[in-house]
Motif scaffolding. Structure first.
Motif, short mmCIF file in Angstrom:
data_model
loop_
_atom_site.label_atom_id
_atom_site.label_comp_id
_atom_site.label_asym_id
_atom_site.label_seq_id
_atom_site.Cartn_x
_atom_site.Cartn_y
_atom_site.Cartn_z
N UNK A 123 -5.99 36.03 24.96
CA UNK A 123 -5.00 37.02 25.40
C UNK A 123 -5.51 37.76 26.63
N UNK A 124 -6.79 38.12 26.61
CA UNK A 124 -7.37 38.82 27.76
C UNK A 124 -7.32 37.91 28.99
N UNK A 125 -7.65 36.61 28.83
CA UNK A 125 -7.59 35.67 29.94
C UNK A 125 -6.16 35.54 30.48
N UNK A 126 -5.22 35.43 29.57
CA UNK A 126 -3.83 35.29 30.00
C UNK A 126 -3.33 36.55 30.69
N UNK A 127 -3.74 37.72 30.15
CA UNK A 127 -3.37 38.97 30.82
C UNK A 127 -3.97 39.04 32.22
N UNK A 128 -5.24 38.64 32.32
CA UNK A 128 -5.89 38.65 33.63
C UNK A 128 -5.19 37.68 34.57
N UNK A 129 -4.84 36.48 34.06
CA UNK A 129 -4.13 35.50 34.89
C UNK A 129 -2.77 36.04 35.30
N UNK A 130 -2.09 36.69 34.36
CA UNK A 130 -0.78 37.27 34.68
C UNK A 130 -0.92 38.37 35.73
N UNK A 132 -3.32 38.59 37.92
CA UNK A 132 -3.63 37.91 39.19
C UNK A 132 -2.36 37.35 39.83
N UNK A 133 -1.52 36.76 38.98
CA UNK A 133 -0.26 36.22 39.51
C UNK A 133 0.62 37.35 40.06
N UNK A 134 0.66 38.47 39.34
CA UNK A 134 1.45 39.61 39.82
C UNK A 134 0.89 40.13 41.13
N UNK A 135 -0.45 40.27 41.21
CA UNK A 135 -1.09 40.75 42.43
C UNK A 135 -0.82 39.79 43.58
N UNK A 136 -0.94 38.49 43.27
CA UNK A 136 -0.69 37.47 44.29
C UNK A 136 0.76 37.51 44.74
N UNK A 137 1.67 37.66 43.76
CA UNK A 137 3.10 37.72 44.11
C UNK A 137 3.38 38.97 44.94
N UNK A 138 2.73 40.10 44.58
CA UNK A 138 2.92 41.32 45.36
C UNK A 138 2.41 41.13 46.78
N UNK A 139 1.21 40.52 46.89
CA UNK A 139 0.62 40.29 48.21
C UNK A 139 1.51 39.37 49.03
N UNK A 140 2.04 38.30 48.36
CA UNK A 140 2.92 37.37 49.07
C UNK A 140 4.20 38.08 49.50
N UNK A 141 4.73 38.94 48.62
CA UNK A 141 5.94 39.68 48.97
C UNK A 141 5.68 40.63 50.12
N UNK A 142 4.55 41.33 50.08
CA UNK A 142 4.19 42.26 51.17
C UNK A 142 4.03 41.47 52.47
N UNK A 143 3.34 40.30 52.37
CA UNK A 143 3.12 39.47 53.56
C UNK A 143 4.47 39.00 54.12
N UNK A 144 5.38 38.54 53.21
CA UNK A 144 6.69 38.09 53.66
C UNK A 144 7.45 39.23 54.34
N UNK A 145 7.37 40.42 53.73
CA UNK A 145 8.06 41.57 54.33
C UNK A 145 7.46 41.90 55.69
N UNK A 146 6.13 41.87 55.81
CA UNK A 146 5.46 42.15 57.08
C UNK A 146 5.84 41.11 58.13
N UNK A 147 5.81 39.81 57.65
CA UNK A 147 6.16 38.74 58.59
C UNK A 147 7.58 38.92 59.11
N UNK A 148 8.49 39.24 58.20
CA UNK A 148 9.87 39.45 58.61
C UNK A 148 9.99 40.69 59.51
N UNK A 149 9.21 41.72 59.16
CA UNK A 149 9.24 42.93 59.99
C UNK A 149 8.69 42.63 61.37
N UNK A 150 7.62 41.84 61.42
CA UNK A 150 7.03 41.47 62.72
C UNK A 150 8.02 40.63 63.51
N UNK A 151 8.64 39.66 62.80
CA UNK A 151 9.61 38.80 63.49
C UNK A 151 10.76 39.64 64.05
N UNK A 152 11.26 40.55 63.22
CA UNK A 152 12.36 41.42 63.66
C UNK A 152 11.90 42.32 64.80
N UNK A 153 10.68 42.87 64.68
CA UNK A 153 10.15 43.76 65.71
C UNK A 153 9.97 42.99 67.02
#
Length: 186
Positions: A123-130, A132-153
């Motif tokens: 359970x601890x491993x799965x929570x840690x993996x989850x 990590x996935x959430x952190x990765x998804x957040x980072x990817x979302x932030x990166x996508x938003x930044x990329x779009x913001x940069x593209x728009x800018x």
């Protein structure tokens, strides 16, 4: 053959025709005749050795009974020995079964504890993996938003610069950029 003759004489001497009343020592007295027949019968039995045969048969029978008693006593002792052995083995088997049950309970308890620990680890491993996935998804979302913001800018800056800049200013900026790149590369 002797027995047949002895029996014939006994029955002949003790016939009721000869037995009558009279003096005691006469053949006419029935008591005397019965007494004589009895003595003759006992004499024939002694002559044929009937008491010895009866004694021998009784001795044989007593010896047979004694041997059967000895055999029964030996069988009883053997049965008691076997019974004691089986009781001892039964007790040993019961003790061994008790030990096996106790060991099985301990093993089951240890296995349950191990399974619980493994489950907690999983359970601890799965929570840690989850996470990590959430952190990765957040980072990817932030990166996508930044990329779009940069593209728009960049697109907005391109449009603003294209509207406000003249050709001579653009040429000056291109020459400055080339000089700047040349200075950094060399």
């Amino acid at each position: 053959m002797r027995t047949i003759i002895a029996l014939a004489l006994t029955f002949g001497a003790a016939s009721p025709a000869l037995a009558a009343s009279g003096p005691f020592f006469s053949m006419a007295n029935t008591n005397f005749v019965v007494w004589l027949a009895f003595l003759l019968f006992v004499g024939i039995l002694l002559l044929v050795k009937v008491p010895g045969m009866l004694g021998g048969q009784l001795d044989n029978r007593a010896a047979g009974i004694q041997s059967e008693l000895d055999e029964a006593r030996a069988l009883r002792e053997e049965a008691q020995t076997v019974l004691a052995s089986y009781e001892r083995k039964h007790k040993e088997v019961q003790d061994q079964a008790d030990r096996i049950v106790a060991a099985a309970r301990e093993d089951a308890s240890a296995a349950a504890e191990q399974a619980k620990a493994d489950l907690e680890t999983s359970i601890a491993r799965r929570l840690a993996a989850a996470e990590d996935q959430i952190t990765s998804a957040q980072a990817a979302a932030v990166k996508d938003v930044r990329d779009q913001a940069i593209t728009i800018a960049i697109a907005a800056a391109d449009q603003v610069i294209a509207k406000q800049m003249t050709a001579t200013e653009a040429n000056k900026l291109i020459d400055a950029a080339i000089t700047d790149v040349d200075a950094k590369l060399h």
